[in-house]
Motif scaffolding. Sequence first.
Motif, mmCIF file in Angstrom:
data_model
loop_
_atom_site.group_PDB
_atom_site.id
_atom_site.type_symbol
_atom_site.label_atom_id
_atom_site.label_comp_id
_atom_site.label_asym_id
_atom_site.label_seq_id
_atom_site.Cartn_x
_atom_site.Cartn_y
_atom_site.Cartn_z
ATOM 1 N N UNK A 40 87.909 -15.048 -18.882
ATOM 2 C CA UNK A 40 87.639 -16.502 -19.777
ATOM 3 C C UNK A 40 88.936 -16.992 -19.862
ATOM 4 N N UNK A 41 89.120 -18.181 -19.018
ATOM 5 C CA UNK A 41 90.315 -18.975 -18.909
ATOM 6 C C UNK A 41 90.728 -19.726 -19.851
ATOM 7 N N UNK A 42 89.636 -19.791 -20.917
ATOM 8 C CA UNK A 42 89.797 -20.632 -21.995
ATOM 9 C C UNK A 42 90.898 -20.352 -23.071
ATOM 10 N N UNK A 43 90.995 -19.109 -23.202
ATOM 11 C CA UNK A 43 91.825 -18.598 -24.215
ATOM 12 C C UNK A 43 93.143 -18.720 -24.303
ATOM 13 N N UNK A 44 93.861 -18.644 -23.202
ATOM 14 C CA UNK A 44 95.153 -18.902 -23.315
ATOM 15 C C UNK A 44 96.215 -19.551 -21.930
ATOM 16 N N UNK A 45 95.332 -19.945 -21.099
ATOM 17 C CA UNK A 45 95.648 -20.678 -19.949
ATOM 18 C C UNK A 45 95.728 -22.229 -20.157
ATOM 19 N N UNK A 46 94.965 -22.852 -21.180
ATOM 20 C CA UNK A 46 95.151 -24.226 -21.450
ATOM 21 C C UNK A 46 94.534 -24.870 -20.377
ATOM 22 N N UNK A 47 93.184 -24.478 -19.697
ATOM 23 C CA UNK A 47 92.896 -25.098 -18.569
ATOM 24 C C UNK A 47 91.904 -26.198 -18.890
ATOM 25 N N UNK A 48 92.106 -27.165 -18.437
ATOM 26 C CA UNK A 48 91.251 -28.544 -18.507
ATOM 27 C C UNK A 48 90.305 -28.855 -17.274
ATOM 28 N N UNK A 49 90.799 -28.202 -16.319
ATOM 29 C CA UNK A 49 90.265 -28.782 -14.857
ATOM 30 C C UNK A 49 88.689 -28.458 -14.717
ATOM 31 N N UNK A 82 79.136 -11.000 -16.009
ATOM 32 C CA UNK A 82 77.798 -12.071 -16.489
ATOM 33 C C UNK A 82 78.498 -13.355 -16.623
ATOM 34 N N UNK A 83 77.397 -14.488 -16.702
ATOM 35 C CA UNK A 83 77.770 -15.902 -16.952
ATOM 36 C C UNK A 83 78.605 -15.718 -18.224
ATOM 37 N N UNK A 84 79.504 -16.678 -18.390
ATOM 38 C CA UNK A 84 80.312 -16.915 -19.529
ATOM 39 C C UNK A 84 80.903 -15.604 -20.250
ATOM 40 N N UNK A 85 80.986 -14.360 -19.407
ATOM 41 C CA UNK A 85 81.581 -13.313 -19.768
ATOM 42 C C UNK A 85 83.257 -13.584 -20.056
ATOM 43 N N UNK A 86 83.675 -12.943 -20.962
ATOM 44 C CA UNK A 86 85.112 -13.127 -21.343
ATOM 45 C C UNK A 86 85.957 -12.058 -20.765
#
Lengths: 102, 227
Positions: A40-49, A82-86
């Motif tokens: 999951x790239x939301x946690x620490x990569x600060x991806x907004x794309x 899976x979809x939405x896997x972390x």
Amino acid sequence: MKDLSIPVPHFGEKEVADIELRIGDEKIQYSFRVESFPWDVDDDLNIDGDEITRSLARIHRLKKAIESYDPEWELIQILTPDDNARFIQVLYRKRKKLARSS
Amino acid sequence: MIKTEELTKIFRTDEVETTALNKVTMEINKGDFVAVMGPSGCGKSTLLNIVGLLDNPTSGGLFFEDLEVSKFRERQRTNLRKGNIGFVFQSFNLIDELTVYENVELPLLYMRVSSAERKQKVNAVLDRMKIAHRKKHFPQQLSGGQQQRVAISRAVVTNPKLILADEPTGNLDSANGEEVMNLLSELNKDGTTIVMVTHSPTDADKAHRIIHLFDGHIVTENIKHVL
């Protein structure tokens, strides 16, 4: 039949499954481990794309994790998350020490 | 022998755009035995089809023996495939209406090889693949393992530089699967370059190099080495 599926109870991270296979007089030893790398790239990569950017970021991070892994272990399979896997799980097997021929 | 540079393949329909390969850069040297692994839908077969000149990439470079072939037209791709590339498929892809002998003879007919030479080459390869005793049979009269041996015979009868195998043991039991893998290893030892798509770690172990694909990217390459 080329492969056997063996249920492995309580197989946690950092744990190694050592398997000894005997076929007649032949004995083969394997060691496996499953690693979970962040997916999951939301946690620490600060991806907004968009999804393409996020997918590239995930792949990039997976590559880095695999590249920096202990070289005594070889990658056998990347399991589909899976979809939405972390996390994404990757199966490794301990490299066999091959005899050098003189 | 084969080089790809940022090879990309995008499949488009009216509603959906799917990137099957995303800037894949790799090199396959003469004499290599390379396995390509990865989950279903990761781009393995697409990569094999493009490397085998069955399909063109959307963008990026593809070199076959230093010749840039990515924008070749169908006729040019066909001419380059003849005698250079042999294919082995999971489902054998033999022609049911032709005998074993005729199936193996087919690529030589396309190459306009003389009748006498065809006869010599077909018989030699059927002997080597230990299937000569079945040459008058039709594919449906053979076991899966025998059919795959015929398919390999057809792939190698022109003595190609490169064999591309897409899940060659996928429809076989373990004994026949091992036999097919041993045949591929033998061909590689004799100098044929092999690129094989597989789901089987056991089959991939026969290769010298394993490329792991995921979501159209090369994630890593394992090279067999001594620790």
